[in-house]
Write a protein that holds these residues in place. Sequence first.
Motif, PDB file in Angstrom:
ATOM      1  N   ALA A 112     -11.429  16.102  -2.330  1.00  0.00           N
ATOM      2  CA  ALA A 112     -10.751  14.764  -2.478  1.00  0.00           C
ATOM      3  C   ALA A 112      -9.126  15.127  -2.507  1.00  0.00           C
ATOM      4  N   ILE A 113      -8.438  14.345  -1.930  1.00  0.00           N
ATOM      5  CA  ILE A 113      -6.909  14.172  -1.980  1.00  0.00           C
ATOM      6  C   ILE A 113      -6.415  13.886  -3.286  1.00  0.00           C
ATOM      7  N   MET A 114      -5.725  14.701  -3.949  1.00  0.00           N
ATOM      8  CA  MET A 114      -5.285  14.618  -5.147  1.00  0.00           C
ATOM      9  C   MET A 114      -3.776  14.227  -5.603  1.00  0.00           C
ATOM     10  N   GLY A 115      -3.310  13.652  -4.599  1.00  0.00           N
ATOM     11  CA  GLY A 115      -1.927  12.994  -4.830  1.00  0.00           C
ATOM     12  C   GLY A 115      -0.743  13.937  -4.641  1.00  0.00           C
ATOM     13  N   ARG A 116      -0.979  14.823  -3.927  1.00  0.00           N
ATOM     14  CA  ARG A 116       0.395  15.803  -3.357  1.00  0.00           C
ATOM     15  C   ARG A 116       0.147  16.363  -2.031  1.00  0.00           C
ATOM     16  N   TYR A 117       1.256  15.736  -1.505  1.00  0.00           N
ATOM     17  CA  TYR A 117       1.383  16.140   0.167  1.00  0.00           C
ATOM     18  C   TYR A 117       2.604  16.736   0.483  1.00  0.00           C
ATOM     19  N   ILE A 118       2.474  17.635   1.477  1.00  0.00           N
ATOM     20  CA  ILE A 118       3.794  18.064   1.990  1.00  0.00           C
ATOM     21  C   ILE A 118       3.579  17.533   3.603  1.00  0.00           C
TER      22      ILE A 118
ATOM     23  N   LEU B 187       4.692  12.934  -4.299  1.00  0.00           N
ATOM     24  CA  LEU B 187       3.766  13.147  -5.532  1.00  0.00           C
ATOM     25  C   LEU B 187       3.479  11.841  -6.171  1.00  0.00           C
ATOM     26  N   LEU B 188       2.044  11.501  -6.310  1.00  0.00           N
ATOM     27  CA  LEU B 188       1.666  10.341  -6.752  1.00  0.00           C
ATOM     28  C   LEU B 188       1.416  10.556  -8.285  1.00  0.00           C
ATOM     29  N   GLY B 189       1.916   9.336  -9.069  1.00  0.00           N
ATOM     30  CA  GLY B 189       2.163   9.163 -10.558  1.00  0.00           C
ATOM     31  C   GLY B 189       0.858   9.307 -11.269  1.00  0.00           C
ATOM     32  N   ASP B 190      -0.505   8.960 -10.406  1.00  0.00           N
ATOM     33  CA  ASP B 190      -1.774   8.863 -11.131  1.00  0.00           C
ATOM     34  C   ASP B 190      -2.493  10.154 -11.581  1.00  0.00           C
ATOM     35  N   ASP B 191      -1.840  11.366 -10.582  1.00  0.00           N
ATOM     36  CA  ASP B 191      -2.243  12.600 -11.006  1.00  0.00           C
ATOM     37  C   ASP B 191      -1.296  13.390 -11.673  1.00  0.00           C
ATOM     38  N   ILE B 192      -1.626  13.927 -12.869  1.00  0.00           N
ATOM     39  CA  ILE B 192      -0.606  15.011 -13.617  1.00  0.00           C
ATOM     40  C   ILE B 192      -1.307  16.307 -13.369  1.00  0.00           C
TER      41      ILE B 192
ATOM     42  N   VAL C 102     -10.620  10.735   5.452  1.00  0.00           N
ATOM     43  CA  VAL C 102     -11.124   9.297   5.265  1.00  0.00           C
ATOM     44  C   VAL C 102     -10.883   8.725   4.236  1.00  0.00           C
ATOM     45  N   GLU C 103     -10.114   7.537   3.993  1.00  0.00           N
ATOM     46  CA  GLU C 103      -9.454   6.817   2.575  1.00  0.00           C
ATOM     47  C   GLU C 103     -10.683   6.062   2.290  1.00  0.00           C
ATOM     48  N   LYS C 104     -11.166   6.390   0.943  1.00  0.00           N
ATOM     49  CA  LYS C 104     -12.084   5.606   0.057  1.00  0.00           C
ATOM     50  C   LYS C 104     -13.376   5.388   0.977  1.00  0.00           C
ATOM     51  N   PRO C 105     -14.148   6.481   1.171  1.00  0.00           N
ATOM     52  CA  PRO C 105     -15.503   6.245   1.679  1.00  0.00           C
ATOM     53  C   PRO C 105     -16.575   5.525   1.254  1.00  0.00           C
TER      54      PRO C 105
ATOM     55  N   ILE D 223      -1.906  -0.691   3.711  1.00  0.00           N
ATOM     56  CA  ILE D 223      -1.388   0.219   4.690  1.00  0.00           C
ATOM     57  C   ILE D 223      -1.789   1.766   4.082  1.00  0.00           C
ATOM     58  N   GLN D 224      -2.468   2.407   4.355  1.00  0.00           N
ATOM     59  CA  GLN D 224      -3.169   3.752   3.847  1.00  0.00           C
ATOM     60  C   GLN D 224      -2.295   4.910   4.527  1.00  0.00           C
ATOM     61  N   LEU D 225      -1.881   5.664   3.744  1.00  0.00           N
ATOM     62  CA  LEU D 225      -1.229   6.980   3.959  1.00  0.00           C
ATOM     63  C   LEU D 225      -2.075   7.740   4.668  1.00  0.00           C
ATOM     64  N   THR D 226      -3.323   7.902   3.951  1.00  0.00           N
ATOM     65  CA  THR D 226      -4.600   8.728   4.536  1.00  0.00           C
ATOM     66  C   THR D 226      -4.879   8.394   5.862  1.00  0.00           C
ATOM     67  N   ASP D 227      -4.799   7.123   6.559  1.00  0.00           N
ATOM     68  CA  ASP D 227      -5.235   6.767   7.879  1.00  0.00           C
ATOM     69  C   ASP D 227      -3.874   7.239   8.765  1.00  0.00           C
TER      70      ASP D 227
ATOM     71  N   GLY E 211       0.770  -1.138   0.077  1.00  0.00           N
ATOM     72  CA  GLY E 211       0.112  -0.011  -0.016  1.00  0.00           C
ATOM     73  C   GLY E 211       0.837   1.378  -0.093  1.00  0.00           C
ATOM     74  N   LEU E 212       0.044   2.527  -0.333  1.00  0.00           N
ATOM     75  CA  LEU E 212       0.741   3.670  -0.515  1.00  0.00           C
ATOM     76  C   LEU E 212       1.621   3.978   0.927  1.00  0.00           C
ATOM     77  N   GLY E 213       0.976   3.861   2.076  1.00  0.00           N
ATOM     78  CA  GLY E 213       1.433   4.415   3.421  1.00  0.00           C
ATOM     79  C   GLY E 213       2.862   3.636   3.332  1.00  0.00           C
TER      80      GLY E 213
ATOM     81  N   ARG F 209     -13.597   6.878  -4.595  1.00  0.00           N
ATOM     82  CA  ARG F 209     -12.216   6.344  -5.236  1.00  0.00           C
ATOM     83  C   ARG F 209     -11.099   7.188  -4.483  1.00  0.00           C
ATOM     84  N   TYR F 210     -11.353   8.194  -3.661  1.00  0.00           N
ATOM     85  CA  TYR F 210     -10.367   8.989  -3.136  1.00  0.00           C
ATOM     86  C   TYR F 210     -10.250   8.957  -1.665  1.00  0.00           C
ATOM     87  N   GLY F 211      -9.278   9.646  -1.267  1.00  0.00           N
ATOM     88  CA  GLY F 211      -9.212  10.161   0.264  1.00  0.00           C
ATOM     89  C   GLY F 211      -9.913  11.626   0.363  1.00  0.00           C
ATOM     90  N   ILE F 212     -10.739  11.427   1.136  1.00  0.00           N
ATOM     91  CA  ILE F 212     -11.797  12.630   1.320  1.00  0.00           C
ATOM     92  C   ILE F 212     -11.408  13.547   2.873  1.00  0.00           C
TER      93      ILE F 212
HETATM   94  C1  G1P Z   1      -4.355   7.346  -3.594  1.00  0.00           C
HETATM   95  C2  G1P Z   1      -4.806   7.621  -2.166  1.00  0.00           C
HETATM   96  C3  G1P Z   1      -5.877   8.562  -2.129  1.00  0.00           C
HETATM   97  C4  G1P Z   1      -5.886   9.713  -3.185  1.00  0.00           C
HETATM   98  C5  G1P Z   1      -5.422   9.160  -4.490  1.00  0.00           C
HETATM   99  C6  G1P Z   1      -5.498  10.328  -5.458  1.00  0.00           C
HETATM  100  O1  G1P Z   1      -5.398   6.361  -3.950  1.00  0.00           O
HETATM  101  O2  G1P Z   1      -4.815   6.782  -1.011  1.00  0.00           O
HETATM  102  O3  G1P Z   1      -6.259   9.214  -0.786  1.00  0.00           O
HETATM  103  O4  G1P Z   1      -7.292  10.269  -3.199  1.00  0.00           O
HETATM  104  O5  G1P Z   1      -4.312   8.589  -4.529  1.00  0.00           O
HETATM  105  O6  G1P Z   1      -5.214   9.708  -6.660  1.00  0.00           O
HETATM  106  P1  G1P Z   1      -5.087   5.315  -5.046  1.00  0.00           P
HETATM  107  O7  G1P Z   1      -5.753   6.065  -6.307  1.00  0.00           O
HETATM  108  O8  G1P Z   1      -3.699   4.993  -5.292  1.00  0.00           O
HETATM  109  O9  G1P Z   1      -5.905   4.085  -4.943  1.00  0.00           O
END
Ligand code: G1P
Length: 293
Positions: free
Chosen positions: A201-207, A128-133, A188-191, A227-231, A108-110, A168-171
């Motif tokens: 929604a959390i968009m894959g960018r964190y400090i 920085l997560l790669g699924d979001d440009i 909350v991760e993926k309610p 193991i979720q980063l959001t948690d 998991g991401l965490g 689909r997101y962390g909210i």
């Molecule tokens: C991850 C995070 C989620 C976030 C999302 C953004 O989820 O766990 O909180 O909202 O990226 O793309 P994933 O899409 O990897 O399941």
Amino acid sequence: MKKVRKAIIPAAGLGTRFLPATKAMPKEMLPIVDRPTIEYIVEEAIESGIQDIIIVTGKGKRAIEDHFDRNFELEENLASKDKIELLRKINQSSNVDIHYIRQKEPKGLGHAVWCARNFVGDEPFAVLLGDDIIRAEIPCTLQLIEQFNETGSSVIGVQTVEDYETHRYGIIDPISSNNRRYEVSKFVEKPKQGTAPSNLAIMGRYILTPEIFSFIETQEKGAGGEIQLTDAIQKLNAVQKVFAYDFIGKRYDVGEKIGFVKTTIDMALENDEIKEELYSYLKKKILELDLYN
Ligand code: G1P
């Protein structure tokens, strides 16, 4: 206060949404027109002033390391043919110092972020997560760094999504807002559908401050058995304020097939080499589809 100098780019995911394309190729190497998606992420980090990047990789991700390395054979070949522009393009990102670490199990991401703890040490850092440009006048990560510099607290990038997408997101559950910055009562991760506390929604960018690592370390599995980063962020927020910031910029979801295709079309329509031909093609295609409907 320490400055944000380092970034973690998790790239260990299995890429199941893009199988079979990702059976032998990392999803981060899927091209948007002519650049792999991860190049956009690395570029954002550099433009945000990040000096050191660590990419968390996993099994079958060697192509990412090769991509950011130099390829002398190819360089010589292009130079001998006077292909100067191509030469410039292939070396664009190979001058950056990028480190790698492997996540040995996909937990998991965490956990992926935790794998880079020794690289980060005792400093605030970006993820920085790669699924979001994200394309923005001021790079998204830089916007978050500016918020961190003002508050000295962790800051998470958010944007509004539709009701049907929240699962689909962390909210976040916001308490109050000030100039796009939110105080948050819950992350909350993926309610489950219909239970999201907001549409932010959390968009894959964190400090994040380095204290996050101690929470990830003891974090139990959450949504999807991972193991979720959001948690862990939710727990950090109980002892140290974590803000959310509604950043300015257009976000492209390249982690889903439809988002990937839309991103490709948008970026191709900005590409001088092919935009005119693509535009005429799309117009023709729409007419054809209208004729038959
Ligand atoms: C991850 C995070 C989620 C976030 C999302 C953004 O989820 O766990 O909180 O909202 O990226 O793309 P994933 O899409 O990897 O399941």
